[in-house]
Design a protein around this motif. Structure first.
Motif, PDB file in Angstrom:
ATOM      1  N   ASP A  27       0.834  -1.203   0.000  1.00 28.24           N
ATOM      2  CA  ASP A  27       0.000   0.000   0.000  1.00 28.24           C
ATOM      3  C   ASP A  27       0.870   1.256   0.000  1.00 28.24           C
ATOM      4  N   ARG A  28       1.937   1.240   0.786  1.00 29.17           N
ATOM      5  CA  ARG A  28       2.873   2.369   0.766  1.00 29.17           C
ATOM      6  C   ARG A  28       3.595   2.446  -0.578  1.00 29.17           C
ATOM      7  N   LEU A  29       3.960   1.287  -1.110  1.00 33.48           N
ATOM      8  CA  LEU A  29       4.585   1.245  -2.437  1.00 33.48           C
ATOM      9  C   LEU A  29       3.682   1.925  -3.464  1.00 33.48           C
ATOM     10  N   PHE A 363       2.932  -7.104   2.372  1.00 35.06           N
ATOM     11  CA  PHE A 363       1.942  -6.698   3.369  1.00 35.06           C
ATOM     12  C   PHE A 363       0.961  -5.721   2.732  1.00 35.06           C
ATOM     13  N   SER A 364      -0.342  -5.985   2.922  1.00 34.13           N
ATOM     14  CA  SER A 364      -1.357  -5.080   2.392  1.00 34.13           C
ATOM     15  C   SER A 364      -2.638  -5.248   3.203  1.00 34.13           C
ATOM     16  N   ALA A 365      -3.275  -4.143   3.553  1.00 34.72           N
ATOM     17  CA  ALA A 365      -4.561  -4.156   4.259  1.00 34.72           C
ATOM     18  C   ALA A 365      -4.512  -5.021   5.513  1.00 34.72           C
ATOM     19  N   GLY A 366      -3.382  -4.931   6.232  1.00 29.95           N
ATOM     20  CA  GLY A 366      -3.281  -5.617   7.513  1.00 29.95           C
ATOM     21  C   GLY A 366      -2.860  -7.070   7.454  1.00 29.95           C
ATOM     22  N   ARG A 367      -2.537  -7.599   6.258  1.00 31.71           N
ATOM     23  CA  ARG A 367      -2.195  -9.013   6.136  1.00 31.71           C
ATOM     24  C   ARG A 367      -0.954  -9.210   5.261  1.00 31.71           C
TER      25      ARG A 367
END
Length: 378
Positions: A27-29, A363-367
Motif C-alpha cells: 500500500d505504501r509502495l 503486506f497489504s490491508a493488515g495481512r
C-alpha cells in the motif's frame, strides 16, 4: 509509529513467519508510485533500476503502474532475468561492463542480449574493444555514452571527446547516460542542488548536440534523489529505483512525502538486563556514565545494512558490537519487550538488502498477502 509496527507484527504472526524476513508494504509502495506519476515532468519516461528493485514481481508491479518497459541494469545474471521476464523490455547498462562479461553474455545468453541490451561506453578504449567484439561476433551492438555532468565518477568529460571519435562498424549509438548523484550534496554556499542540477542538465545538452539526430534515442539522466526535480531539459527519461521503497539513505528533499515501504522484521530471541563479561561493577559504572544500557535484547540475526526503528529507542551498542547470528540491541529503561516480539529495522539501501532473504513478504490491508521471490545475487 508504534501502532503501525504492532499491525505488522500481528500480520507476521498470523502468517507464521518466525524468522528474519523482508517485509514490503504494498500500500505504501502504491502511494510512492502515485507520487512519481504525479510529480514526473511532462515528456519524461521512467527507466526502472533493477539493482535497486531486484525482484521480478516488484518490477512488474511498478512497470504496469507506470506503463514503462525501460530498465536500467547492472549485473548480467539480473539482466538475463529481466530479459526473460519482460519480452518487450529495453535495457540500458548503468555501468560499463568488462569486455569478457559482455562476450560471455552475448554468446551464452538468449537473443535479447543482441537486440534489447544497450551497453555503456565510457572511454575511447572501451569503444574500440566493443567494436572488435561486434566484428568478431559478426553482429551489431547497441551502446550509449556515459557522460560526466559533474559527478566525476568516469565517462566522457567533454563533448569534444565524443565528437572526435570514429564509431567502429558494428556499433550503433543510441544516446547518452548522465548521472548527477552529487547534486543533492552540494552546499548552499556553492549554489545548492538546484544550481547543480541546472548545470548538469545544460552539460548533458552539450553532449547530445554533438550526436547525429538518429543517435539521440536515449537521453537518460537522474536517479531516485533527483529524477523528480528535472523538467524542461534535454532528457527524455529518468532512472528511478530506490525511491519506490524509500530506504533510509534516500530521505532527501527531492522525495518529500514518500514513505518507507520496506522493512527487515526479525523475532526477538531474548530480553535481558545486560551485563558485560568481567566484574559486575564494570557494567554498573558504564551504565552510570550512559555508555551501557539498563535493558537490552538479542535479535534473530543481525548486522544488516539497516537502522533500527522499532521498538522505539532500540540501538546497537559499541561495547558488545554487531553479530550476524544474535545481535545485541540496547533498549530504553522503560521498554516493554519480551521474547517472541518482533523488531523492525529500516534498510539504508534497497539494492542487495532486498535479495538477502530469498523472498519478500508482501503486506497489504493488515495481512501478509503473498510472497515475491527476490532475484539471486548471481
Amino acid at each position: 509509529m508504534s501502532a503501525y509496527f504492532t499491525e505488522l507484527s500481528k500480520a507476521l504472526k498470523a502468517a507464521e513467519i518466525f524468522r528474519p524476513c523482508l517485509v514490503l508494504d504494498r500500500d505504501r509502495l502504491d502511494g510512492n508510485i502515485a507520487l512519481v506519476k504525479g510529480r514526473l515532468a511532462p515528456g519524461l519516461a521512467v527507466r526502472l533500476v533493477d539493482k535497486s528493485l531486484p525482484c521480478v514481481p516488484l518490477l512488474s508491479h511498478i512497470a504496469r503502474a507506470l506503463e514503462t518497459s525501460r530498465f536500467m541494469t547492472f549485473h548480467p545474471p539480473v539482466t538475463q532475468a529481466v530479459l526473460d521476464a519482460f519480452p518487450e523490455g529495453d535495457l540500458l547498462y548503468g555501468k560499463p561492463m568488462p569486455l569478457g562479461a559482455a562476450k560471455a553474455a552475448l554468446t551464452r545468453g538468449g537473443a535479447g542480449w543482441w537486440s534489447r541490451v544497450c551497453w555503456l561506453i565510457d572511454t575511447p578504449e572501451r569503444l574500440a574493444e566493443f567494436g572488435a567484439l561486434a566484428a568478431a561476433l559478426d553482429t551489431e551492438l547497441r551502446f550509449a555514452f556515459e557522460i560526466d555532468v559533474g559527478l566525476h565518477r568516469g565517462g566522457f568529460s567533454s563533448p569534444a571527446g565524443i565528437r572526435a571519435l570514429s564509431i567502429p562498424k558494428g556499433l550503433r549509438c543510441e544516446g547518452v547516460m548522465a548521472y548527477e548523484a552529487h547534486a543533492p550534496e552540494i552546499p548552499g554556499l556553492f549554489g545548492g542542488a538546484a544550481r547543480a542540477l541546472k548545470q548538469a542538465s545544460a552539460k548533458a545538452a552539450e553532449f547530445v548536440s554533438v550526436l547525429d539526430p538518429d543517435q539521440r534515442r536515449i537521453r537518460n539522466i537522474g536517479g531516485s534523489k533527483t529524477a523528480l526535480l528535472h523538467g524542461g531539459g534535454v532528457a527524455n527519461e529518468v532512472s528511478i529505483g530506490s525511491a519506490f521503497v524509500l530506504p533510509k539513505d534516500f530521505d532527501t528533499p527531492g522525495l518529500d512525502g514518500f514513505q518507507p515501504a520496506a522493512f527487515i522484521a526479525t523475532p526477538i530471541l531474548k530480553a535481558v538486563d545486560p551485563v558485560l563479561p568481567g566484574p559486575a561493577t564494570i557494567s554498573g559504572t558504564l551504565r552510570a556514565l550512559g555508555l551501557f544500557p539498563r535493558k537490552g535484547c538479542y535479535l534473530y540475526g543481525g548486522k544488516w545494512m539497516a537502522e533500527p526503528v522499532f521498538p522505539e529507542g532500540m540501538k546497537p551498542n559499541g561495547l558488545i558490537g554487531l553479530s550476524s547470528n544474535q545481535q545485541f540491541m540496547g533498549l530504553p529503561a522503560g521498554a516493554d519487550v519480551k521474547p517472541g516480539d518482533y523488531a523492525f529495522l529500516r534498510p539504508t539501501q534497497s539494492e542487495a538488502v532486498l535479495q538477502h532473504f530469498g523472498s519478500i513478504a508482501v503486506f497489504s490491508a493488515g495481512r501478509i498477502v503473498e510472497f515475491w521471490p527476490a532475484l539471486p545475487m548471481g
